[in-house]
Design a protein around this motif. Structure first.
Motif: not given
Lengths: 647, 510
Positions: B388-393
């Motif tokens: 999963a690609q989040g905004d910061h991680e």
């Protein structure tokens, strides 16, 4: 004198109580005795707690009693008055509730004429001393005692400033459920809360009378396990029921006292917040009331006790909203960590008291029901011994779907798939699990409906996967969604009551909260058809998929009756008719308060964790920002873990 | 021996070997290829040689005893200096102008900028002695009896020698030749340190009765964290130099814009997972005769900036645990091709008929529910890896159906647990639950084959109980974290949360 009629109460806590409070009363009255009657009366009036404490000295401890006997002037109190008033009307055969007491106090103040025969304060005190000593017993035994002249009480009132009295009464009355107070009909508790009153908080007497709390604070809580409750609750007999009553009677004040002490350790400025103060008041009153109850020896006494406790439970429905608002307003005065600790202590303790009380009340009402031998269908009080993950997930998913559908204006919530050991069986309090699962599923559905990427082919939202895992000691429900996860900034505040104080702003709009699922799903009875039945589809092979199909459809589910929509989860009581009164306290919140289903209170997740941890489980949430969130609710399946109760 | 080889090649990120260092061959240039080579040249080797680890020869043993440093004030002197933390940005040579980092590194490091290389080398020359001195100091403060343990002493000497040789090297690094000499020195040192973690592990295993568990844990945590920092600086200095060298000697223009020293700016976790998974599966096949499938789903096209060697270590370790637990749980539950549900109550889809050989499956984001549940032809339910690609991680979730971790073991999984290896290596057997694997499964694969599994897989220190704690330290090193949830009777979910390095370039202090 009345002393002769006093039963020899041998309760341990009462004995402790009497010695502490009598000495307290003594020192106080000594200092008062040289004042003018008017002043003394005023002082006495502002010391309701102290006096109520000293009423406990009627336990046959003659030394203490006689010591107290020298200080008669102290005894004109609300409690005394409430007691005498009850006697005079000769109507009350049950415990006089607080609001009744207070309102009768007000009645006395306004309507009674000074008794002509009482002309000096000393005489008044002399007589009132008698009643003061009698009152706790009289509350329960009025039928054995002929009416006594009680107009003495009123004689003290003319010397009191009435406005002050009214203030006190109003506050107290408002704190309790308003409708039964004849004089002070307060239909909107919130409006009263806004005006800080209860000036007695700041009187020196409040400080000194606090000593009656000490013996209770010094007693350790006696924690219980679910299993103990189960074994005890089986094959209920009269003596067991009385034992249970007396356990509740002695245990509740101790637990309350610990929390009262927690309030007292808050920074002073926080204690002056009207919301916090209101809760503090409620706790004090509950403490006093229960601590006053003598040992319960008959079923009738037990019934009366249950009624009283039920009343208290009802009164305390305002606690969570008030606490949340108080915390919100005080967040700048206390460090966040302290707030969080305080709140979870409060909530945990609240659960513990409600469990004790509700368990006992339910046991009593089951016992009283004519066919109580037939009622064992796995329910022991509020505990259910055959909880099946399949059923409980089904039910809560349904309710959560309904909630989300209504909140979103008819949008179809995502499907819920269920796998794992869905036929495991364990013992728990269904209310607790339901609350947690409902919160988790509701959150998941909300996020999926907001952020979930629809299947390009079918247009369906990504389903929520619930996996049930049975370990050697535990059952874990994993709720896994693809709702986009939680942003890291939000994630850090997930469990905190204090870091984002604004989250409780919606508590302005509701005044009562029982923290149950029932109150959240209580719907207008006109729309039972919106409830969606579950379908169990045998997907491929043996996989147990529980699918929430698209909305209304016809209600085909045989296990789910629309008529139960108002209280679909209340399966505790063996018989619905007999349990009507039982459930009245847990579903007291009016449906309108939750009519706006999108009302996000912000307490669901922390509250869920408190519930989960209560019997030794836990609740963890891991989020994958940009993808989804997994929540793990773990419950101990043997019920042999002691209450998670921080004294 | 097998152990040493693997360790060297994982922890030492056998410096990016020029053109072969790109996305697909990333891992191969590191441990996997070598380890696989090792195994293929002699799988019997891997299964038999690990019962006694010979970390040093007799002559070396003598050397250890000759360490005399009591009157040496230089260590103290250096150790008293402040550590000059450095941002990763500087290490990447990105901090030299105001332009955006991407442009900068395009024209900067990738072009083999000598100035950056010099900067990093000079920093390393100045900083490494201080950090080494601190490590030495910390070791000196161990209880005397612990210091006399040959393994601990050996580690101590390694650090002491490294400290000496760096401080003895010329302080000024002026030109390319200085640079080359210094890089060569560092390279030698890094290689000589390859065995440090297994040696420490063995040493503290023998010392556990002399030190409180928490003290050991604290010491090892600090030591390993410091070590990661030291290696990162040293390896960056080495690999920058090598990249520059490549660039200068090859006529083709550099094809590796996305690799800066040891950092990869467009690392695709899906590819790395795939490589690690294949490697782990093969070793599992060798040791157990079968292995579960690995399904990769979620946002499989995610790329981010990270140190591939770290991620590779983490992934191998976690996948190894997942795969091993799955297989052992299958044995325990009697899951097989004919009886894919085992005797247990969990239900699964019927086995797939997917042809064997293609046992790592990458599925699209809108993943097929079935794939993650269907057991393979051996009855093993697959290991599911979700990206999963989040905004910061970037979050990587690894789910297995390996039965989870027992309650008793769960509290200890992040300890430097010495138990799993004790039976094989520690002759002084003190009664404990040591015969349980960390997964608490009473495996019939005790002894040799399990040990081989542990030693052969996932790099250097597996089987010494360092796997999970070390993995977590790596995960946390750049501000990430790792959480493990055990669903007893079902499986484990591991959440690996990694910050995008370039997000925190400015404030990330090494």
């Amino acid at each position: 004198m009345a002393m002769n009629r006093l039963p020899q109460t041998t309760s341990r806590c009462q004995r402790l109580y009497s010695s502490a409070s009598s000495s307290c009363a003594f020192s106080l009255t000594t200092s008062c005795s040289s004042r003018t009657p008017a002043t003394t009366a005023a002082v006495a009036r502002r010391t309701p707690r102290l006096i109520s404490g000293s009423t406990m000295t009627t336990t046959g401890n003659k030394t203490a009693a006689s010591a107290l006997g020298q200080c008669r002037i102290v005894t004109r109190t609300k409690h005394y008055l409430s007691g005498t008033n009850t006697i005079s009307s000769s109507t009350a055969t049950t415990i006089t509730t607080g609001r009744k007491g207070y309102s009768s106090l007000a009645t006395a103040a306004h309507s009674h004429q000074p008794h002509p025969s009482i002309t000096n304060a000393n005489a008044a005190a002399n007589t009132s001393r008698t009643y003061q000593q009698e009152s706790p017993q009289l509350l329960h035994r009025t039928n054995q005692q002929s009416s006594q002249p009680i107009h003495i009480a009123s004689s003290t009132f003319p010397s009191m400033p009435n406005s002050n009295l009214n203030t006190t009464s109003t506050t107290t009355a408002s704190a309790y459920s308003p409708q039964s107070s004849p004089l002070f009909k307060m239909n909107n508790p919130a409006s009263i809360v806004k005006q800080p009153q209860a000036r007695r908080r700041y009187s020196p007497q409040h400080f000194y009378q606090n000593r009656i709390l000490d013996p209770y604070v010094h007693q350790a809580v006696s924690p219980i396990t679910l299993r103990q409750l189960v074994f005890f609750g089986r094959n209920m007999q009269e003596d067991k029921l009385l034992k249970s009553a007396n356990y509740v009677r002695t245990e509740l004040p101790i637990r309350l006292a610990h929390r009262i002490r927690d309030f007292q350790n808050l920074p002073f400025i926080v204690g002056t917040n009207p919301h916090i103060e209101l809760v503090y008041d409620l706790y004090w009153q509950a403490f006093e009331k229960i601590a006053k109850v003598p040992e319960i020896k008959t079923l009738e006494e037990n019934d009366a006790f249950c009624e009283m406790v039920k009343g208290l439970l009802n009164d305390h429905l305002v606690v969570i909203p008030q606490l949340a608002l108080g915390i919100m307003e005080c967040s700048k005065h206390i460090p966040a960590a302290q707030v969080d600790q305080f709140m979870s202590k409060m909530l945990r303790s609240r659960i513990s008291r409600r469990v004790l009380a509700e368990q006992h009340i339910t046991l009593t009402s089951n016992f009283n029901s004519p066919n109580h031998m037939m009622t064992d269908r796995g329910y022991i009080g509020i505990i259910y011994t055959h909880i099946k993950p399949r059923d409980i997930v089904e039910r809560t998913a349904l309710l959560a779907a309904d909630t989300c559908r209504q909140a979103s204006g008819g949008m179809t919530p995502p499907k819920v798939f269920l796998d794992g050991n869905i036929d495991a069986e364990f013992t728990y309090i269904p209310d607790h699990i339901e609350y947690i699962l409902y919160e988790l599923l509701k959150n998941s559905m909300r996020f999926v409906m907001q952020n979930g990427k629809r299947d390009p082919a079918t247009g369906e939202l990504p389903p929520i996967q619930v996996t049930v895992c049975e370990g050697t000691h535990e059952i874990v429900f994993r709720v896994s969604d693809k709702g986009g996860g939680i942003h890291p900034e939000m994630e850090s505040q997930l469990w905190s009551y204090a870091q984002s104080p604004a989250r409780f702003a919606n508590f302005e709009k509701i005044s009562k909260m029982a923290a149950t699922v029932q109150e959240q799903v209580a719907q207008p009875s006109s729309s039972p058809s919106t409830s969606t039945p579950f379908q169990e589809t045998d997907g491929q092979g043996q996989d147990e998929n529980i699918v929430l199909p698209p909305p209304p459809a016809a209600n085909k589910n045989p296990t789910y009756h629309p008529s139960e929509a108002a209280m679909p989860l209340d399966r505790h009581a063996p018989s619905r008719n007999q349990s009507a009164q039982t459930s009245s306290f847990s579903t007291a919140t009016s449906p309108q308060q939750y009519k706006n289903q999108s009302l996000h209170l912000g307490i669901g997740l922390p509250m869920s964790r408190v519930y989960a941890e209560y019997w030794g489980g836990d609740l963890k949430v891991f989020t994958m920002h940009g993808y989804g969130t997994d929540a793990y609710a773990k419950f101990c399946k043997f019920g042999n873990i002691y209450e998670n109760f921080d004294s | 021996m097998g152990l040493r080889l693997t360790e060297r090649n994982t922890i030492t990120p056998s410096i990016p070997a020029g053109p072969s260092w790109n996305n697909s061959t990333l891992v191969q240039s590191s441990s996997v290829v070598t380890s696989m080579a090792l195994r293929s040249t002699g799988s019997s080797l891997a299964t038999t040689t690990t019962t006694k680890r010979e970390f040093f020869t007799n002559s070396e043993q003598k050397e250890v005893e000759d360490v005399v440093s009591f009157y040496d004030d230089k260590v103290t002197q250096y150790a008293n200096q402040e550590i000059q933390t450095v941002t990763l940005k500087t290490l990447l040579g990105l901090g030299r102008s105001g332009s955006s980092s991407h442009d900068q590194h395009q024209q900067g490091v990738a072009a083999g900028d000598l100035a950056i290389n010099l900067d990093v080398a000079r920093y390393a020359r100045k900083e490494l002695p201080v950090r080494l001195a601190r490590l030495i100091k910390a070791t000196q403060k161990l209880p005397f009896i612990v210091g006399t343990n040959p393994y601990i002493k050996r580690v101590y000497k390694l650090y002491y020698d490294s400290f000496q040789s760096i401080t003895a090297s010329p302080e000024e690094i002026r030109d390319k030749d200085d640079l080359d000499r210094f890089a060569a020195l560092l390279k030698g040192l890094v290689e000589s340190h390859a065995d440090v973690v297994p040696m420490l592990s063995q040493g503290f295993l023998e010392c556990k009765k002399y030190m409180a568990k928490e003290d050991i844990k604290r010491f090892l945590d600090d030591m390993i964290r410091a070590r990661i920092g030291i290696r990162l600086i040293a390896e960056q200095a080495i690999s920058l130099r090598e990249q520059r060298h490549e660039h200068e000697t090859s006529s083709v223009e550099t094809p590796h814009d996305d690799i800066v020293g040891v950092v990869h700016t467009e690392l695709r976790p899906a590819d790395l997972i795939k490589t690690c998974a294949s490697f782990v599966q093969e070793l599992c096949d060798v040791n157990y005769g079968s292995s579960p499938e690995v399904v990769i789903n979620g946002q499989t096209d995610t790329t981010f900036t990270y140190v591939p060697v770290h991620l590779e270590y983490i992934l191998c370790e976690l996948l190894k645990n997942a795969v091993r637990a799955t297989v052992e749980h299958s044995q325990k539950m009697g899951r097989s091709a004919l009886n894919p549900h085992g005797n247990g109550p969990d239900r699964h889809h019927p086995p797939t008929n997917r042809e064997s050989g293609n046992s790592v499956v990458i599925v699209n984001q809108d993943d097929d529910q079935d794939v993650t549940k269907r057991p393979n032809e051996f009855g093993h339910p697959p290991v599911e890896v979700t990206i999963a690609q989040g905004d910061h991680e970037v979050t990587i979730r690894i789910r297995d159906h390996g039965g989870g971790i027992s309650r008793e073991d769960f509290d200890a999984i992040f300890d430097y647990s010495f138990t799993t290896v004790k039976n094989e290596n520690d002759s002084s057997s003190e009664g404990s639950s040591s015969d349980d694997s960390p997964y608490g499964v009473d495996s019939i694969f005790k002894g040799v084959s399990r040990l081989a599994m542990q030693a052969g897989l996932g790099g250097p220190i597996a089987g010494l109980g360092f796997g999970l704690p070390l993995t977590r330290i790596y995960a946390q090193y750049f501000g990430g974290d790792m959480h493990l949830v055990s669903l007893q009777g079902y499986g484990c979910d591991v959440f690996l949360k990694l910050k995008q390095i370039d997000e925190s370039l400015d404030d990330l202090q090494i």
